[in-house]
Design an enzyme around this catalytic site. Sequence first.
Site, PDB file in Angstrom:
ATOM      1  N   TRP A 320       0.636   5.900  -3.098  1.00 21.44           N
ATOM      2  CA  TRP A 320       1.449   7.092  -2.869  1.00 21.44           C
ATOM      3  C   TRP A 320       1.120   7.723  -1.525  1.00 21.44           C
ATOM      4  O   TRP A 320       1.998   8.270  -0.842  1.00 21.44           O
ATOM      5  CB  TRP A 320       1.214   8.108  -3.993  1.00 21.44           C
ATOM      6  CG  TRP A 320       1.906   9.422  -3.790  1.00 21.44           C
ATOM      7  CD1 TRP A 320       3.190   9.752  -4.140  1.00 21.44           C
ATOM      8  CD2 TRP A 320       1.359  10.606  -3.184  1.00 21.44           C
ATOM      9  NE1 TRP A 320       3.470  11.047  -3.791  1.00 21.44           N
ATOM     10  CE2 TRP A 320       2.362  11.601  -3.205  1.00 21.44           C
ATOM     11  CE3 TRP A 320       0.125  10.923  -2.629  1.00 21.44           C
ATOM     12  CZ2 TRP A 320       2.165  12.886  -2.696  1.00 21.44           C
ATOM     13  CZ3 TRP A 320      -0.083  12.192  -2.110  1.00 21.44           C
ATOM     14  CH2 TRP A 320       0.925  13.167  -2.151  1.00 21.44           C
ATOM     15  N   HIS A 321      -0.139   7.628  -1.110  1.00 22.20           N
ATOM     16  CA  HIS A 321      -0.554   8.251   0.146  1.00 22.20           C
ATOM     17  C   HIS A 321       0.013   7.534   1.367  1.00 22.20           C
ATOM     18  O   HIS A 321       0.113   8.141   2.441  1.00 22.20           O
ATOM     19  CB  HIS A 321      -2.077   8.297   0.249  1.00 22.20           C
ATOM     20  CG  HIS A 321      -2.700   9.365  -0.596  1.00 22.20           C
ATOM     21  ND1 HIS A 321      -3.015   9.181  -1.921  1.00 22.20           N
ATOM     22  CD2 HIS A 321      -3.070  10.633  -0.291  1.00 22.20           C
ATOM     23  CE1 HIS A 321      -3.555  10.291  -2.394  1.00 22.20           C
ATOM     24  NE2 HIS A 321      -3.590  11.184  -1.437  1.00 22.20           N
ATOM     25  N   GLY A 322       0.356   6.281   1.255  1.00 24.24           N
ATOM     26  CA  GLY A 322       0.895   5.585   2.409  1.00 24.24           C
ATOM     27  C   GLY A 322       1.060   4.099   2.166  1.00 24.24           C
ATOM     28  O   GLY A 322       0.412   3.512   1.298  1.00 24.24           O
TER      29      GLY A 322
END
Length: 481
Positions: A320-322
């Site tokens: 989700w962060h990248g």
Amino acid sequence: MVFSSESFLFLFLPVFLLVYYATPERLKSYAILAGSYVFYAWWRVDFLGLLFLTTAFAYVIGQKVSKHRGTSRGRAYLIIGVVGCLGVLGIFKYLNFFIDSFAALAGTDAAGLGIHWRLILPIGISFYVFQALSYLIDVHRGDATADAPFIDFAAFIALFPQLIAGPILRYKDLEDQFRERTHSVEMFSDGFARFIIGLAKKVILADAVAPLADLAFATENPGMALAWAGAAAYMLQLYFDFSGYSDMAIGLGKMMGFNFLENFRFPYISRSITEFWRRWHISLSNWLRDYLYISLGGNRKGPTRTYFNLMTVMVLGGLWHGANWTFVLWGFWHGGLLATERFAGWDRNAKNHWFALPLTLVLVLIGWVMFRAAYVGEAFEIYSGMIGMNGIFGDPTVWHAMTRESLVLTALAVLVCFAEPRIWAAMENARNGTASIGTDGTAVATSTLQAVQTIAVLLIGTATILKLAEQSFSPFLYFQF
């Protein structure tokens, strides 16, 4: 537009607040939506359409889910909504990643596959898509209603204090506040103080320790001292940058009459990784727990399934962060640690051991190295330095890039990090009208605490503005997620 910019502080925010408070109560959602769209369009006006379409899609599907809740048609509409929202996130955030990964497996690059375009990542998309998803799931579960006017829902999705980097809000927590909320001088002043503290965290602390982190990660074959110092500096930078943004978002919310849930609770005093995730990015941790971990079965299907669920949730949380393998590996690291703690009972017994705090800090720091690295190989360059493979100090000329001011402020950041619980406790006492006991056993009057807090906020605000005036533009780290 970022909160720590002159255009926001001295143009957008004063104008918005004047318009907002001059707007009749029944029309304030229109003021919020208009202001939030201007705030978002300041970055790129073309992606404002994506934000609006995602909002309209979630609202319409939410109406259908509510109308047919408890039926197969209601579940079908929920699936359509979830797939649609995740499709938007997947295309804009991960399509480039999948193309690059496939090309690498084929021994070429995207251009070699005949692909000469790149999708731009819309700022804040991870946050507003997750808010839309939580709304649809909550309506399906009966935890939120779908009877709000579209203008209130659109204002909720676009609410500018948290639009770009959270906290991740849930409609069910703000539903009643959109219908009716309190505006008062006391709430506004509390929000202003919280905003100033968050701004100071970003400008004075996070930006001050950033050069040491950047130096370490930009140095080939860093020595042990620089590798550890740079990793620790990034650990501090990320905390003060992100928690500072969250403080500003919460403060701005209070200035508009909203009470947002806390997003950080002194994570670097945690004594286990389990406790760390109860204190770090709380809105994301709770989102993953309530909508993913529990949906996978949580801990209800035996130990093995519990460990699998923990690992799955953290890997997806990392992704989700990248769109980068570094985030996937970071997710595996934390998922494995959480599963190990659960297996060993350390999540319950860690508080009984004196070494639990330093052990947790080291484990978190090791993870942050992978989180910060631009690619996996860069992370292992830092790890190599941390175990002494490049000597103790490495190239001595590298250290000349550091200024005395930066080193002093890095030391201040460490001090603030561990003194923060006491500082917040004193502020809470002042806010709640509770007397505090001095070191000599005498009571300190609430009025004195409030006066000290006011003076401290004004001094911190003045120092922050002066610091802001002399430094270059520095975006918040979580804007990239």
